[in-house]
Design a protein around this motif. Structure first.
Motif, PDB file in Angstrom:
ATOM      1  N   SER A 109       0.718  -1.236   0.168  1.00  0.00           N
ATOM      2  CA  SER A 109       0.028   0.183  -0.029  1.00  0.00           C
ATOM      3  C   SER A 109       0.975   1.166   0.089  1.00  0.00           C
ATOM      4  N   VAL A 110       0.333   2.332  -0.523  1.00  0.00           N
ATOM      5  CA  VAL A 110       0.828   3.698  -0.372  1.00  0.00           C
ATOM      6  C   VAL A 110      -0.070   4.555   0.193  1.00  0.00           C
ATOM      7  N   ILE A 111       0.531   5.325   1.211  1.00  0.00           N
ATOM      8  CA  ILE A 111      -0.347   6.245   1.977  1.00  0.00           C
ATOM      9  C   ILE A 111       0.057   7.563   1.674  1.00  0.00           C
ATOM     10  N   GLU A 112      -0.880   8.521   1.410  1.00  0.00           N
ATOM     11  CA  GLU A 112      -0.376   9.866   1.330  1.00  0.00           C
ATOM     12  C   GLU A 112       0.268  10.505   2.751  1.00  0.00           C
ATOM     13  N   ASN A 120       5.766   9.483  -0.475  1.00  0.00           N
ATOM     14  CA  ASN A 120       4.433   9.002   0.415  1.00  0.00           C
ATOM     15  C   ASN A 120       5.242   7.752   1.247  1.00  0.00           C
ATOM     16  N   ILE A 121       4.303   7.080   1.897  1.00  0.00           N
ATOM     17  CA  ILE A 121       4.727   5.840   2.743  1.00  0.00           C
ATOM     18  C   ILE A 121       4.298   4.937   1.996  1.00  0.00           C
ATOM     19  N   ILE A 122       5.411   3.884   1.883  1.00  0.00           N
ATOM     20  CA  ILE A 122       4.960   2.484   1.128  1.00  0.00           C
ATOM     21  C   ILE A 122       5.189   1.331   2.287  1.00  0.00           C
ATOM     22  N   VAL A 123       4.289   0.557   2.304  1.00  0.00           N
ATOM     23  CA  VAL A 123       4.257  -0.459   3.256  1.00  0.00           C
ATOM     24  C   VAL A 123       3.932  -1.888   2.426  1.00  0.00           C
ATOM     25  N   ALA A 124       4.584  -2.844   2.789  1.00  0.00           N
ATOM     26  CA  ALA A 124       4.302  -4.147   2.189  1.00  0.00           C
ATOM     27  C   ALA A 124       4.374  -5.077   3.333  1.00  0.00           C
ATOM     28  N   ASN A 149      -5.310   9.903   1.201  1.00  0.00           N
ATOM     29  CA  ASN A 149      -5.384   8.729   0.047  1.00  0.00           C
ATOM     30  C   ASN A 149      -4.594   7.421   0.567  1.00  0.00           C
ATOM     31  N   VAL A 150      -5.034   6.345   0.427  1.00  0.00           N
ATOM     32  CA  VAL A 150      -4.428   5.259   0.351  1.00  0.00           C
ATOM     33  C   VAL A 150      -5.011   4.127  -0.961  1.00  0.00           C
ATOM     34  N   ALA A 151      -3.823   3.865  -1.602  1.00  0.00           N
ATOM     35  CA  ALA A 151      -4.088   2.674  -2.449  1.00  0.00           C
ATOM     36  C   ALA A 151      -3.710   1.435  -1.967  1.00  0.00           C
ATOM     37  N   ASN A 152      -4.250   0.220  -2.300  1.00  0.00           N
ATOM     38  CA  ASN A 152      -3.909  -0.966  -2.058  1.00  0.00           C
ATOM     39  C   ASN A 152      -3.484  -1.854  -3.344  1.00  0.00           C
ATOM     40  N   THR A 192       0.918   4.520  -6.699  1.00  0.00           N
ATOM     41  CA  THR A 192       0.979   5.742  -6.168  1.00  0.00           C
ATOM     42  C   THR A 192      -0.432   5.614  -4.946  1.00  0.00           C
ATOM     43  N   ASP A 193      -0.458   6.967  -4.296  1.00  0.00           N
ATOM     44  CA  ASP A 193      -1.285   6.976  -3.456  1.00  0.00           C
ATOM     45  C   ASP A 193      -2.740   7.251  -4.207  1.00  0.00           C
ATOM     46  N   LYS A 194      -2.705   7.370  -5.453  1.00  0.00           N
ATOM     47  CA  LYS A 194      -3.795   7.601  -6.503  1.00  0.00           C
ATOM     48  C   LYS A 194      -4.158   6.144  -7.046  1.00  0.00           C
TER      49      LYS A 194
END
Length: 600
Positions: A454-457, A491-495, A465-468, A581-583
């Motif tokens: 996920s990427v979190i704005e 932005n923050i990226i987490v796996a 904004n959060v995109a999974n 991205t967050d989008k």
């Protein structure tokens, strides 16, 4: 002496009479380095039995060894060692090292690097002009010559593709050029597709640099783009990945910066690109070497000196390779009369090398700052007085209270648009994986080697904004990994394999206001804290390097198939084929946002 910085040495215009007096023997030098073999970057020869006369931090003359017979100067006999000009790194990002400019100087000088040209687009993406100018203030206090190639592509794409903290318009870039003499070029124009397609904003930014007589740096993938890119005024790039595109760039009048990086990272393209010279017969006169990105650990071990030795390993003569590491970068930015050689009037930025071209001593502006591969007390004192960033730089991670980090389990058969990672981690493959009905996500993970991403704005510019998404072949075995250095909007990226550990990782980054971490079973196993803009530590380089080494061990233990610096590239929406991205999921170069799932 006053504080050790780039400004410690007076301009040549104020020193010509004194240097002429010293060179003619009418006045005493401050320092004589004698008993040396001199590596000439001008003639690309090794000159035996030489000595340098130095005054006011500049070279007055090179003479035969033993010429000086006075008593006033400090005489340093190097007993047959090689003296050479300090290295000049023409393209890098200080932020990748996770330390400030003042802290970066320590590692650079240990590696024989005395001048760097940095593109601070990372902090520009987070803090806009204020971030770029804070780094320039930091650079002015550093014991290193630091020049800026003004960030040209902030954000890397557009607000429709990602949310950045900064927006460097043509007008803002023009003001940076006019306000800061250190701004000597336009930084890498990453949006090479819009440039080739004559995008109005992209070309307006290029125009601000060209109107001021400043060169334009580049970033391009694909031979089809070279002609249009060169026609748009771009005259260097560090992204040549093989001999064919390197050859095309040289013939198009574009300087090629051969990027050398540790083989475990995505950045080691030198061995292939250098074949334009060693196999296709191109001249090396418009070829330099650079580091581009280094974390604090790799910066100490794989600096510009290491890249230069890699050029020798690839078949370039040592004298030519050192020229590519020093004079060529200086010449590209119009500074060949100031740095990059041992000629009269040049800054006394000098390194003593052993026979393998490994730096032993470094003189910066005539001051001995590294001796026997160790920091001298003079440099140690300078490094203890580092620049303090504005308070706003310590408050850039702004997250909503509730964040959903994993997608809902599909209730019908779907095709998932997955991101498949592979070494070295620059390009990402668009995988379409058919997901049958399953009781839980673990079934899908086991069958297809998947995990969540996920990427979190984090700039506070959206409604959170959060995109999974889903990563394939990342091979994460347990827990979660996260970073606030998700290029280029950061932005923050987490796996992760589960929501709980992913939440712990994201909140750990929020608490420290930036960092890279590994989490398992609800506990942070390793973390490099980056409280300045979520990008930089406020510690010295060795302390940060120690933390990075622990992180790398835990990263590997977690099973991650690509290094964390490659992981940080997953949101970089200017490189093919698919990004997050967050989008949402972004297809490149189509620049189209797509859904994670598609009904069959």
């Amino acid at each position: 002496m006053s504080k050790l910085t780039r400004f410690s040495v007076a301009p040549l215009s104020e020193m010509t009479r004194r240097l002429a007096d010293v060179a003619f023997g009418r006045a005493e030098p401050d320092l004589v380095i004698t008993g040396a073999r001199a590596l000439s970057t001008y003639s690309e020869r090794m000159l035996d039995d030489r000595e340098l006369w130095i005054a006011g931090g500049r070279i007055a003359a090179m003479k035969p060894a033993g010429t000086y017979r006075g008593k006033a100067a400090n005489v340093h006999d190097v007993k047959g060692g090689i003296i050479a000009p300090g290295l000049v790194d023409p393209h890098l990002h200080i932020e990748s090292s996770m330390v400030t400019a003042c802290a970066y100087a320590e590692a650079a000088l240990l590696n024989g690097t005395t001048t760097i040209f940095c593109d601070s687009h990372e902090i520009g993406n987070v803090m806009d002009v204020a971030g770029v100018e804070a780094m320039l203030e930091d650079a002015r206090e550093a014991p290193l010559s630091i020049f800026l190639t003004v960030p040209s592509t902030v954000p890397a794409t557009s607000p429709g593709m990602e949310t950045a903290g900064g927006d460097l318009t043509p007008e803002k870039i023009a003001k940076i050029f006019d306000r800061w003499p250190e701004a000597v070029a336009l930084g890498e124009k990453m949006d090479f597709v819009p440039v080739a397609m004559s995008d109005e904003r992209s070309h307006a930014i290029i125009a601000e640099s060209l109107k001021r007589g400043r060169p334009v740096s580049g970033h391009v993938y694909g031979r089809d783009f070279v002609a249009a890119y060169a026609a748009a005024g771009v005259t260097d790039t560090h992204e040549a990945i093989d001999r064919e595109i390197a050859n095309d760039l040289i013939e198009a009048g574009v300087w090629v910066f051969l990027r050398g990086g540790p083989p475990t990272t995505p950045w080691h393209s030198l061995p292939e690109a250098i074949k334009a010279v060693t196999e296709l017969g191109a001249s090396h006169k418009r070829v330099a070497v650079c580091t581009d990105d280094r974390d604090a650990d790799d910066l100490l071990m794989f600096g510009q000196d290491w890249v230069t030795r890699q050029a020798v390993k690839a078949g370039i003569k040592p004298e030519q390779a050192w020229s590519m590491g020093s004079l060529h970068g200086a010449t590209r930015f119009g500074m060949g009369e100031e740095i990059g050689g041992l000629g009269g009037g040049r800054r006394a930025d000098i390194v003593l090398l052993d026979d393998t071209l490994k730096p032993v001593n470094t003189w910066y502006g005539g001051e001995l700052v590294v001796e026997d591969e160790k920091v001298t007390p003079l440099l140690d004192e300078a490094l203890s007085k580092r620049y303090r960033y504005p308070e706003a730089a310590y408050h850039t991670v702004k997250l909503p209270k509730e964040i959903k980090l994993t997608p809902d389990l599909p209730t019908k058969k779907v095709v998932a648009h997955c991101i498949r990672t592979e070494l070295p981690g620059i390009t990402l493959i668009h995988d379409r994986i058919e997901l049958e009905l399953a009781n839980d996500w673990q079934d899908h993970f086991d069958r297809h080697d998947l995990c969540f991403v996920s990427v979190i704005e984090r700039h506070g510019k959206s409604d959170g904004n959060v995109a999974n998404g889903l990563l394939a072949d990342f091979s994460l075995k347990r827990g979660a990994v996260a970073s606030s250095v998700g290029h280029d909007s950061h932005n923050i990226i987490v796996a992760g394999t589960n929501e709980a550990d992913m939440q712990v990782a994201v909140r750990a980054i929020e608490e420290s206001q930036g960092g890279v971490c590994v989490v398992n079973e609800g506990k942070v196993r390793a973390m490099v804290e980056l409280p300045i803009a979520g990008l930089l530590s406020d510690k010295r380089v060795n302390d940060v390097a120690d933390a990075v080494r622990v992180l790398k061990l835990e990263w590997e233990e977690a099973g991650c198939a690509i290094p964390y610096m490659g992981f940080n590239l997953i949101p970089l929406s200017v490189i093919p084929e698919i990004r997050l991205t967050d989008k949402g999921l972004v297809l490149v170069p189509e620049m189209e946002v797509i859904d994670l799932f598609e009904e069959v």
